[in-house]
Design a protein around this motif. Sequence first.
Motif, PDB file in Angstrom:
ATOM      1  N   TYR A 423       1.053  -1.064  -0.136  1.00 17.99           N
ATOM      2  CA  TYR A 423      -0.081  -0.166  -0.081  1.00 17.99           C
ATOM      3  C   TYR A 423       0.846   1.282  -0.032  1.00 17.99           C
ATOM      4  CZ  TYR A 423      -4.428  -2.669   0.979  1.00 17.99           C
ATOM      5  OH  TYR A 423      -5.535  -3.622   0.772  1.00 17.99           O
ATOM      6  N   GLY A 427       1.142   4.550  -2.530  1.00 21.25           N
ATOM      7  CA  GLY A 427       0.706   5.813  -1.920  1.00 21.25           C
ATOM      8  C   GLY A 427      -0.529   5.761  -1.158  1.00 21.25           C
ATOM      9  N   LYS A 428      -1.201   4.778  -0.759  1.00 26.88           N
ATOM     10  CA  LYS A 428      -2.338   4.645  -0.160  1.00 26.88           C
ATOM     11  C   LYS A 428      -2.066   4.434   1.219  1.00 26.88           C
ATOM     12  CE  LYS A 428      -4.698   2.419  -4.003  1.00 26.88           C
ATOM     13  NZ  LYS A 428      -5.435   0.948  -4.338  1.00 26.88           N
ATOM     14  N   ARG A 429      -1.752   5.676   1.988  1.00 28.18           N
ATOM     15  CA  ARG A 429      -1.262   5.797   3.355  1.00 28.18           C
ATOM     16  C   ARG A 429      -2.503   5.338   4.359  1.00 28.18           C
ATOM     17  NH1 ARG A 429      -0.306  10.435   5.466  1.00 28.18           N
ATOM     18  NH2 ARG A 429       1.229   9.614   6.831  1.00 28.18           N
ATOM     19  N   ALA A 430      -3.609   5.701   4.098  1.00 29.59           N
ATOM     20  CA  ALA A 430      -4.615   5.121   5.084  1.00 29.59           C
ATOM     21  C   ALA A 430      -4.506   3.667   5.043  1.00 29.59           C
ATOM     22  CB  ALA A 430      -5.891   5.566   4.816  1.00 29.59           C
ATOM     23  N   SER A 459      -4.876  10.348   7.548  1.00 22.66           N
ATOM     24  CA  SER A 459      -3.978  10.551   6.386  1.00 22.66           C
ATOM     25  C   SER A 459      -4.230  11.428   5.275  1.00 22.66           C
ATOM     26  CB  SER A 459      -3.591   8.999   6.021  1.00 22.66           C
ATOM     27  OG  SER A 459      -4.955   8.368   5.556  1.00 22.66           O
ATOM     28  N   GLY A 460      -5.543  11.781   5.090  1.00 22.24           N
ATOM     29  CA  GLY A 460      -6.140  12.590   3.783  1.00 22.24           C
ATOM     30  C   GLY A 460      -6.660  11.819   2.736  1.00 22.24           C
ATOM     31  N   ASP A 461      -6.194  10.236   2.752  1.00 21.39           N
ATOM     32  CA  ASP A 461      -6.796   9.604   1.678  1.00 21.39           C
ATOM     33  C   ASP A 461      -7.849   8.515   1.867  1.00 21.39           C
ATOM     34  OD1 ASP A 461      -4.986   7.947   2.847  1.00 21.39           O
ATOM     35  OD2 ASP A 461      -4.113   7.443   1.068  1.00 21.39           O
ATOM     36  N   ALA A 462      -8.331   8.538   3.388  1.00 21.48           N
ATOM     37  CA  ALA A 462      -9.173   7.636   3.838  1.00 21.48           C
ATOM     38  C   ALA A 462     -10.640   7.867   3.281  1.00 21.48           C
ATOM     39  CB  ALA A 462      -9.148   7.408   5.224  1.00 21.48           C
ATOM     40  N   GLY A 463     -11.291   6.832   2.478  1.00 19.09           N
ATOM     41  CA  GLY A 463     -12.544   7.287   2.049  1.00 19.09           C
ATOM     42  C   GLY A 463     -13.824   6.890   3.128  1.00 19.09           C
ATOM     43  N   ASP A 466     -13.291   3.656   4.312  1.00 14.14           N
ATOM     44  CA  ASP A 466     -12.100   3.285   5.179  1.00 14.14           C
ATOM     45  C   ASP A 466     -12.308   4.053   6.397  1.00 14.14           C
ATOM     46  OD1 ASP A 466     -10.795   2.035   3.155  1.00 14.14           O
ATOM     47  OD2 ASP A 466     -10.168   4.117   2.252  1.00 14.14           O
ATOM     48  N   GLN A 467     -12.926   5.128   6.764  1.00 15.60           N
ATOM     49  CA  GLN A 467     -13.372   5.765   7.903  1.00 15.60           C
ATOM     50  C   GLN A 467     -14.102   4.714   8.627  1.00 15.60           C
ATOM     51  OE1 GLN A 467     -12.040   8.285   9.301  1.00 15.60           O
ATOM     52  NE2 GLN A 467     -11.472   9.663   7.767  1.00 15.60           N
TER      53      GLN A 467
END
Length: 491
Positions: A423, A427-430, A459-463, A466-467
């Motif tokens: 991941y 670049g998928k930090r979440a 992380s800014g990229d959590a949909g 994901d949240q």
Amino acid sequence: MLVAALISACCVLPPQPALAVQNLPTLGDTSRESLSPLMERKLGEEVMHDIRRDPDYLNDAPLLEYLNNFGWTLVNARPEVRGEAGFDFFFFAVRDPVLNAFALPGGFIGVHSGLLLAAQSESELASVLAHEIGHVAQRHIARMVGSQKQDSMIALASMLLGALAMRGSGDAGAAVMMGGTGLAMQRQLNFSRDAEREADRIGLSILDAGGFETSGMVAFFGRMQTASRNYSDVVPPYLLTHPLTTERIADIDARIREQRYRQRADGLDFQLMRARVRVLQDDTEQGRREAQIVFDAQLQLNTKQQIVAAKYGMAFLAFKQEAYGKAEDLLQQAVAAALPAKQSLMLTDLGVEIMLVTNRETEALKLVQQGQAQYPLSRGLAHQYARVLIASKRLDDAIKYLREQARLYRQDADVQDLLAKAYSAQGKRALQHMALAESYVLTGSVPAALDQLRIARNSGDAGFYDQSMIDARERELQERWKEELKASKER
């Protein structure tokens, strides 16, 4: 955390029915045990969390795979040793030159690197592991605390950790033991003569059923006892905690005479394992020089297995020294010497490692796939396959494979670590930190897992999905951590 978990569990777990194992001797009435099979396993798992964080824990995939394949060969020879609890045995090694082995509650069996090197045959190694399996099968630790108050489990946990801490520092071990009940518990951990005889009898039955030489038990124990006579101030720890009395030797001899003698040839993997352990045991310059001397002498024995093992050991030593060209040349010599016999998992593993570190991903993929065709259940090769996919930038394939592995092997922290790496490369930090959180949970560090979930949320990229996953998992782990803290305060 260990003590907290023990107190929490012992407050809610009722005693379990007596263990009924066909044809195995019994020692006392297990119906009055205060340490149930479930609690026993929990205790073992908590201690293992600490052991795995110890730098001397040998988290080496080929070694762990060998020990568990070998150990389960013994367990499967007498499946009833798993008992009603159905313990999933786990065999592991720690870096320590002294001759010792130990059984933890719940099916965890540890072996010192020094004992692995001292065993001169698979039958000798089997005799030690079978004896430890006997202790687990008869639940001797549970029986030792059965007549005590539940609080004695706290002292038992302190003693287990203290005994392990003493490997590296006598003062550290003594300090941990003082946190328990000190000398009284230390004496209690030393198995009684009846327990030792039980473990001997079960061990011999396992050796016989598994096709090993039963004489290996007396040969190996006898060699340790001779060493203790020659060096009166240095008694092998295995004999301190497993005293080999004259009565026990006579009992084992009598039982061996009743059994048909068989001779068993050692497999190549046994010699390769010992060569690998010799390199892993001491990574100092002096240790490496001594390993090289041993391998040079081994080549002079001029037998096929010894030559293959020596070449492999020298290749692994060169790999550790980052002399990759030399390592590959020596490994090829080992492979050539082993042919036309069936190739070993350890030879394949090192070949893949060399190709990965020299950026030859295409060759590594071909070799690891060949290895998986031959060893489809190998966890080490499964991890290597994922690593090769990641190194080849086939990240989608790697993630798909690892997510399937995570569903099949829910307790494999390495799979979660590799998922996090894949991941991260995307670049998928979440998702990266969510995977790391699961890895920390599996290794027993709930606070670290919660930290990773907080990083994932921010992380800014959590949909949205994901949240939701993060929130649900965070609530679950926070509740778990609160219960552990509460139990700790009530101690």
